[in-house]
Design a protein around this motif. Structure first.
Motif, mmCIF file in Angstrom:
data_model
loop_
_atom_site.group_PDB
_atom_site.id
_atom_site.type_symbol
_atom_site.label_atom_id
_atom_site.label_comp_id
_atom_site.label_asym_id
_atom_site.label_seq_id
_atom_site.Cartn_x
_atom_site.Cartn_y
_atom_site.Cartn_z
ATOM 1 N N PRO A 205 -23.730 -35.585 -2.687
ATOM 2 C CA PRO A 205 -22.274 -35.425 -2.810
ATOM 3 C C PRO A 205 -21.640 -36.711 -3.328
ATOM 4 C CG PRO A 205 -22.864 -35.820 -0.532
ATOM 5 C CD PRO A 205 -24.158 -35.723 -1.278
ATOM 6 N N LEU A 206 -22.010 -37.084 -4.542
ATOM 7 C CA LEU A 206 -21.563 -38.328 -5.158
ATOM 8 C C LEU A 206 -20.486 -38.020 -6.191
ATOM 9 C CD1 LEU A 206 -22.245 -41.408 -5.339
ATOM 10 C CD2 LEU A 206 -23.793 -40.816 -7.207
ATOM 11 N N TYR A 207 -19.348 -38.715 -6.107
ATOM 12 C CA TYR A 207 -18.217 -38.428 -6.991
ATOM 13 C C TYR A 207 -17.965 -39.521 -8.028
ATOM 14 C CZ TYR A 207 -17.135 -34.578 -3.859
ATOM 15 O OH TYR A 207 -17.205 -33.415 -3.125
ATOM 16 N N SER A 208 -18.503 -40.699 -7.811
ATOM 17 C CA SER A 208 -18.315 -41.787 -8.767
ATOM 18 C C SER A 208 -19.482 -42.761 -8.665
ATOM 19 C CB SER A 208 -16.995 -42.523 -8.512
ATOM 20 O OG SER A 208 -17.018 -43.148 -7.241
ATOM 21 N N VAL A 209 -19.643 -43.550 -9.727
ATOM 22 C CA VAL A 209 -20.704 -44.552 -9.779
ATOM 23 C C VAL A 209 -20.057 -45.929 -9.823
ATOM 24 C CG1 VAL A 209 -22.662 -45.427 -11.094
ATOM 25 C CG2 VAL A 209 -22.221 -42.975 -11.002
ATOM 26 N N PRO A 210 -20.461 -46.846 -8.955
ATOM 27 C CA PRO A 210 -19.864 -48.188 -8.938
ATOM 28 C C PRO A 210 -19.996 -48.885 -10.288
ATOM 29 C CG PRO A 210 -21.219 -47.836 -6.988
ATOM 30 C CD PRO A 210 -21.481 -46.682 -7.906
ATOM 31 N N GLU A 211 -18.976 -49.666 -10.655
ATOM 32 C CA GLU A 211 -18.989 -50.384 -11.922
ATOM 33 C C GLU A 211 -20.135 -51.390 -11.989
ATOM 34 O OE1 GLU A 211 -17.930 -51.270 -15.733
ATOM 35 O OE2 GLU A 211 -16.995 -49.721 -14.480
ATOM 36 N N ASP A 212 -20.554 -51.890 -10.810
ATOM 37 C CA ASP A 212 -21.619 -52.894 -10.832
ATOM 38 C C ASP A 212 -23.003 -52.276 -11.043
ATOM 39 O OD1 ASP A 212 -22.031 -51.738 -8.378
ATOM 40 O OD2 ASP A 212 -21.888 -53.591 -7.215
ATOM 41 N N TYR A 221 -34.826 -45.652 -14.825
ATOM 42 C CA TYR A 221 -34.580 -44.224 -14.590
ATOM 43 C C TYR A 221 -33.343 -44.057 -13.703
ATOM 44 C CZ TYR A 221 -35.280 -39.415 -12.985
ATOM 45 O OH TYR A 221 -35.108 -38.081 -12.685
ATOM 46 N N LEU A 222 -32.369 -43.280 -14.164
ATOM 47 C CA LEU A 222 -31.152 -43.016 -13.392
ATOM 48 C C LEU A 222 -30.905 -41.511 -13.373
ATOM 49 C CD1 LEU A 222 -28.525 -43.833 -11.927
ATOM 50 C CD2 LEU A 222 -27.461 -44.092 -14.185
ATOM 51 N N SER A 223 -30.870 -40.939 -12.171
ATOM 52 C CA SER A 223 -30.612 -39.506 -12.036
ATOM 53 C C SER A 223 -29.322 -39.267 -11.263
ATOM 54 C CB SER A 223 -31.769 -38.810 -11.317
ATOM 55 O OG SER A 223 -31.456 -37.429 -11.103
ATOM 56 N N LEU A 224 -28.388 -38.568 -11.907
ATOM 57 C CA LEU A 224 -27.148 -38.114 -11.277
ATOM 58 C C LEU A 224 -27.129 -36.589 -11.264
ATOM 59 C CD1 LEU A 224 -24.679 -40.611 -12.998
ATOM 60 C CD2 LEU A 224 -25.681 -40.785 -10.719
ATOM 61 N N ARG A 225 -28.307 -36.006 -11.377
ATOM 62 C CA ARG A 225 -28.448 -34.550 -11.444
ATOM 63 C C ARG A 225 -27.835 -33.882 -10.218
ATOM 64 N NH1 ARG A 225 -33.809 -31.079 -12.846
ATOM 65 N NH2 ARG A 225 -33.949 -32.722 -14.411
ATOM 66 N N GLY A 226 -27.015 -32.868 -10.481
ATOM 67 C CA GLY A 226 -26.435 -32.089 -9.391
ATOM 68 C C GLY A 226 -25.350 -32.795 -8.604
ATOM 69 N N THR A 227 -24.852 -33.939 -9.090
ATOM 70 C CA THR A 227 -23.787 -34.657 -8.386
ATOM 71 C C THR A 227 -22.428 -34.248 -8.949
ATOM 72 O OG1 THR A 227 -23.743 -36.544 -9.903
ATOM 73 C CG2 THR A 227 -25.349 -36.616 -8.098
ATOM 74 N N LYS A 228 -21.355 -34.782 -8.366
ATOM 75 C CA LYS A 228 -19.987 -34.487 -8.801
ATOM 76 C C LYS A 228 -19.425 -35.574 -9.707
ATOM 77 C CE LYS A 228 -19.962 -30.783 -6.245
ATOM 78 N NZ LYS A 228 -20.000 -29.435 -6.857
ATOM 79 N N VAL A 229 -20.283 -36.474 -10.150
ATOM 80 C CA VAL A 229 -19.844 -37.566 -11.009
ATOM 81 C C VAL A 229 -19.308 -37.021 -12.327
ATOM 82 C CG1 VAL A 229 -20.609 -39.583 -12.315
ATOM 83 C CG2 VAL A 229 -21.449 -39.204 -9.997
ATOM 84 N N LYS A 230 -18.092 -37.491 -12.723
ATOM 85 C CA LYS A 230 -17.463 -37.014 -13.950
ATOM 86 C C LYS A 230 -17.536 -38.037 -15.087
ATOM 87 C CE LYS A 230 -14.129 -33.965 -11.649
ATOM 88 N NZ LYS A 230 -12.689 -33.643 -11.468
ATOM 89 N N LYS A 248 -28.289 -33.536 -15.704
ATOM 90 C CA LYS A 248 -28.319 -32.082 -15.569
ATOM 91 C C LYS A 248 -27.473 -31.627 -14.389
ATOM 92 C CE LYS A 248 -32.616 -30.451 -17.688
ATOM 93 N NZ LYS A 248 -33.862 -29.693 -17.436
ATOM 94 N N HIS A 249 -26.650 -30.615 -14.638
ATOM 95 C CA HIS A 249 -25.848 -29.971 -13.600
ATOM 96 C C HIS A 249 -24.910 -30.949 -12.886
ATOM 97 C CE1 HIS A 249 -28.426 -26.595 -14.372
ATOM 98 N NE2 HIS A 249 -29.498 -27.258 -13.974
ATOM 99 N N SER A 250 -24.593 -32.059 -13.537
ATOM 100 C CA SER A 250 -23.571 -32.960 -13.006
ATOM 101 C C SER A 250 -22.235 -32.561 -13.627
ATOM 102 C CB SER A 250 -23.900 -34.413 -13.357
ATOM 103 O OG SER A 250 -23.718 -34.651 -14.737
ATOM 104 N N SER A 251 -21.169 -33.301 -13.297
ATOM 105 C CA SER A 251 -19.839 -32.987 -13.834
ATOM 106 C C SER A 251 -19.479 -33.856 -15.034
ATOM 107 C CB SER A 251 -18.779 -33.157 -12.733
ATOM 108 O OG SER A 251 -19.016 -32.247 -11.672
ATOM 109 N N ALA A 270 -29.287 -33.250 -20.140
ATOM 110 C CA ALA A 270 -27.941 -32.757 -19.897
ATOM 111 C C ALA A 270 -27.970 -31.243 -19.766
ATOM 112 C CB ALA A 270 -27.004 -33.182 -21.026
ATOM 113 N N TYR A 271 -27.392 -30.737 -18.683
ATOM 114 C CA TYR A 271 -27.400 -29.302 -18.404
ATOM 115 C C TYR A 271 -28.829 -28.800 -18.437
ATOM 116 C CZ TYR A 271 -22.424 -29.911 -18.952
ATOM 117 O OH TYR A 271 -21.158 -30.358 -18.791
ATOM 118 N N SER A 272 -29.140 -27.797 -19.248
ATOM 119 C CA SER A 272 -30.503 -27.273 -19.271
ATOM 120 C C SER A 272 -31.234 -27.704 -20.542
ATOM 121 C CB SER A 272 -30.484 -25.739 -19.208
ATOM 122 O OG SER A 272 -29.729 -25.223 -20.283
#
Length: 277
Positions: A205-212, A221-230, A248-251, A270-272
Motif C-alpha cells: 500500500p505505497l502511495y509515493s516514493v521518497p525523493e532520496d 532492480y526497482l519494483s513498484l508493481r501493484g502499488t498506488k504510486v502515481k 506493472k499494475h501500478s498507478s 508496464a501493465y502487461s
C-alpha cells in the motif's frame, strides 16, 4: 590464492520471488570478480543471457568456489541454475535458503545433498541476530528501534525480511508483509541504505516514493508493481546502475523525462507489457 574457508571465490545472491535471471547472472559474476579483487568484465551489462552463462562457466571452471542463493521460491530456479555452475571436482559448495518445502525437497538429488530445516529462534535470539547483521553487532539506533522490533516480530523467528551480507552490509530490501510498507518508507530514509541493489515493494500500500531514492547509486532492480504510486521522483535520473523498473499494475501513467538519462536501464515493465530498451 585461497579465500574464505579455502574457497578461491565466493558470492551471496538474493533471489526473491520476482527475480530476473539475467540480473542474477550479472550479480553472480560481479560478486565472484569482486571476491578475487579483479575488474568486472567490460561490456557485461550489454551481454545477453547466453553470453553471461558462457562467461560465468569459463571463469569458474578451474576454481573452488562457494555460493549462497538466498530466498529461493521456485523449482524452476534450481532447475536452471544447477546446469550453469560447473562441477569441476574441486570441492565447490552451493547453499540454498528457501521457505518453500517443495524447493528444499527437490534439490536433494543425491546422498551428497543435505537439507537442514531451520527452527524458529526465540525472540531474544532473533533480536540479537538481527542487530548483529543489520548494525554490525552494535546496539540498534533509537530512531530505528520501533521499525526494527516490528521487522523481527513479523519474521516469526526467521529474520529474512532484510537480507544482509558482506561484513554485513544491507544489499536487498524485500517486503513480505504489505502492512509494513508505509511505516518502512516514512520511518527510514533511503540515505541510510546506499548499498541497496534490489528494492521490491510489490503489492504494498505505497502511495509515493521518497525523493532520496536517487541516493541508491548501486540500485539495479526497482519494483513498484501493484502499488498506488502515481509519479516517480525526478531523482530517478541518478540511478545510473538501474537495469529493471517494474511498474506493472501500478498507478504510474507517465515517466519523467529524466529517465532517458539511465543508460543501463534495459527493461521497463508496464501493465502487461515488457518494453526492452
Amino acid at each position: 590464492m585461497v579465500g574464505m574457508g579455502g574457497f578461491v571465490c565466493h558470492a551471496w545472491i538474493t533471489v526473491s520471488q520476482s527475480f530476473k535471471m539475467e540480473m542474477i547472472l550479472q550479480n553472480m559474476i560481479e560478486e565472484f570478480y569482486e571476491a578475487m579483487k579483479e575488474p568486472i568484465p567490460v561490456g557485461m551489462d550489454a551481454m545477453n543471457e547466453i553470453s553471461l552463462i558462457g562467461l560465468l562457466k569459463k571463469y569458474l571452471e578451474d576454481k573452488r568456489y562457494a555460493i549462497v542463493f538466498d530466498d529461493v521460491w521456485t523449482l524452476e530456479f534450481w532447475g536452471f541454475i544447477k546446469y550453469i555452475l560447473p562441477e569441476n571436482r574441486r570441492g565447490s559448495r552451493v547453499v540454498i535458503t528457501t521457505r518453500n518445502v517443495e524447493v528444499g525437497c527437490a534439490i536433494r538429488e543425491s546422498r551428497f545433498h543435505h537439507v537442514h530445516n531451520l527452527q524458529p529462534q526465540p525472540p531474544e535470539r532473533s533480536w540479537e541476530l538481527f542487530c548483529k547483521k543489520a548494525f554490525q553487532g552494535s546496539c540498534c539506533p533509537s530512531e530505528l528501534e520501533k521499525i526494527s522490533i516490528d521487522i523481527v516480530k513479523r519474521c516469526a523467528g526467521l529474520p529474512l525480511a532484510i537480507t544482509t551480507n558482506r561484513n554485513p552490509q544491507i544489499r536487498s530490501l524485500l517486503l513480505f508483509d504489505i502492512d509494513a510498507v508505509p511505516m518502512l518508507v516514512t520511518g527510514i530514509s533511503f540515505t541510510n541504505f546506499k548499498l541497496l541493489k534490489v528494492v521490491d515493494f510489490e503489492d504494498g500500500p505505497l502511495y509515493s516514493v521518497p525523493e532520496d531514492l536517487g541516493n541508491l547509486c548501486h540500485l539495479r532492480y526497482l519494483s513498484l508493481r501493484g502499488t498506488k504510486v502515481k509519479m516517480l521522483p525526478k531523482s530517478i535520473c541518478k540511478l545510473q546502475n538501474l537495469q529493471t523498473l517494474d511498474l506493472k499494475h501500478s498507478s504510474v501513467e507517465a515517466l519523467p523525462v529524466e529517465i532517458t538519462k539511465l543508460k543501463n536501464l534495459h527493461h521497463i515493465l508496464a501493465y502487461s507489457y515488457c518494453l526492452n530498451a
